[in-house]
Design a protein around this motif. Structure first.
Motif, PDB file in Angstrom:
ATOM      1  N   GLY A   1       0.788  -1.225   0.000  1.00  0.00           N
ATOM      2  CA  GLY A   1       0.000   0.000   0.000  1.00  0.00           C
ATOM      3  C   GLY A   1       0.820   1.275   0.000  1.00  0.00           C
ATOM      4  N   GLU A   2       2.111   1.165  -0.239  1.00  0.00           N
ATOM      5  CA  GLU A   2       3.007   2.329  -0.296  1.00  0.00           C
ATOM      6  C   GLU A   2       3.060   2.820  -1.754  1.00  0.00           C
ATOM      7  OE1 GLU A   2       4.466   3.702   2.258  1.00  0.00           O
ATOM      8  OE2 GLU A   2       4.135   2.188   3.811  1.00  0.00           O
ATOM      9  N   ASN A   3       1.937   3.363  -2.241  1.00  0.00           N
ATOM     10  CA  ASN A   3       1.819   3.654  -3.670  1.00  0.00           C
ATOM     11  C   ASN A   3       2.779   4.721  -4.183  1.00  0.00           C
ATOM     12  OD1 ASN A   3      -0.052   1.651  -3.859  1.00  0.00           O
ATOM     13  ND2 ASN A   3      -1.820   3.008  -3.900  1.00  0.00           N
TER      14      ASN A   3
ATOM     15  N   GLU B   1      -1.458   0.418 -13.456  1.00  0.00           N
ATOM     16  CA  GLU B   1      -2.530   0.445 -12.456  1.00  0.00           C
ATOM     17  C   GLU B   1      -2.392   1.650 -11.533  1.00  0.00           C
ATOM     18  OE1 GLU B   1      -3.367  -3.210 -10.409  1.00  0.00           O
ATOM     19  OE2 GLU B   1      -3.084  -4.383 -12.230  1.00  0.00           O
ATOM     20  N   LEU B   2      -1.163   1.980 -11.152  1.00  0.00           N
ATOM     21  CA  LEU B   2      -0.945   3.147 -10.291  1.00  0.00           C
ATOM     22  C   LEU B   2      -1.346   4.436 -11.016  1.00  0.00           C
ATOM     23  CD1 LEU B   2       2.457   2.110  -8.688  1.00  0.00           C
ATOM     24  CD2 LEU B   2       0.316   2.488  -7.447  1.00  0.00           C
ATOM     25  N   TYR B   3      -0.933   4.566 -12.278  1.00  0.00           N
ATOM     26  CA  TYR B   3      -1.283   5.757 -13.060  1.00  0.00           C
ATOM     27  C   TYR B   3      -2.797   5.851 -13.267  1.00  0.00           C
ATOM     28  CZ  TYR B   3       3.562   6.785 -14.513  1.00  0.00           C
ATOM     29  OH  TYR B   3       4.895   7.126 -14.554  1.00  0.00           O
ATOM     30  N   THR B   4      -3.422   4.721 -13.587  1.00  0.00           N
ATOM     31  CA  THR B   4      -4.861   4.715 -13.836  1.00  0.00           C
ATOM     32  C   THR B   4      -5.629   5.111 -12.571  1.00  0.00           C
ATOM     33  OG1 THR B   4      -4.563   2.991 -15.511  1.00  0.00           O
ATOM     34  CG2 THR B   4      -6.785   3.305 -14.682  1.00  0.00           C
ATOM     35  N   ALA B   5      -5.211   4.577 -11.430  1.00  0.00           N
ATOM     36  CA  ALA B   5      -5.869   4.914 -10.161  1.00  0.00           C
ATOM     37  C   ALA B   5      -5.747   6.406  -9.853  1.00  0.00           C
ATOM     38  CB  ALA B   5      -5.273   4.087  -9.025  1.00  0.00           C
TER      39      ALA B   5
END
Length: 178
Positions: A89-91, A120-124
């Protein structure tokens, strides 16, 4: 000199266990090396990798981080660190580590996994143009992978939707809108 001999003995056992496909036993040997010699980058990296693939992200993370701090050029280890951080969870940390190495990774499978995590990180974060750029990099090396094709479809559909919304706000009565 006995500490150096102990380190060497544990390293030798660890590599024997790896060659016999016994990662849990190898991890114990690398842990013994790290306990004796925390500055041993190879042991830190190997222990982190073994724990990562056992899905023990909490234990793997400090070893992967220490290895990267000791030797910043370890791109594969940094990619695993980023994936580990994402699982914890350390995005923001994950994003920084994955961004730094995704374009440099040589091994296709690691590049693919790291790239998909970064997408996925960029999309979120609703950073679709950045996600699209990573998709394009991944498509060059794996043009028929269904995970990449689906990610591309989702991102481009979202971008198209955003563009249509922007157009409806900017020029609701324009010919392009109709």
């Amino acid at each position: 000199r006995p500490a150096a001999q102990q380190v060497q003995a544990h390293e030798q056992k660890a590599h024997e266990f790896l060659s016999r496909k016994e990662p849990e036993l190898a991890a114990k040997e690398f842990a013994a090396v790290v306990a004796l010699d925390p500055g041993n980058t190879d042991a830190q990296a190997n222990l982190g990798v073994l724990l990562f693939f056992q899905r023990d992200y909490l234990q793997a993370e400090p070893h992967l981080r220490k290895a990267v701090e000791q030797q910043p050029g370890l791109t594969k280890i940094r990619a695993l660190l980023g994936m580990c951080e994402r699982n914890l969870g350390e995005n923001e940390l994950a994003r920084a580590d994955l961004q730094a190495v995704v374009h440099q990774l040589k091994e296709p499978s690691v590049r693919l996994e790291a790239g998909l995590e970064l997408i996925e990180l960029y999309t979120a974060a609703q950073e679709l143009p950045k996600a699209a750029a990573v998709v394009e990099v991944l498509r060059q090396s794996a043009p028929t992978d269904p995970r990449i094709l689906y990610a591309a479809y989702r991102i481009y559909s979202d971008l198209a939707g955003e563009s249509m919304l922007d157009l409806s706000v900017a020029a609701p009565e324009s010919g392009q809108m109709h």
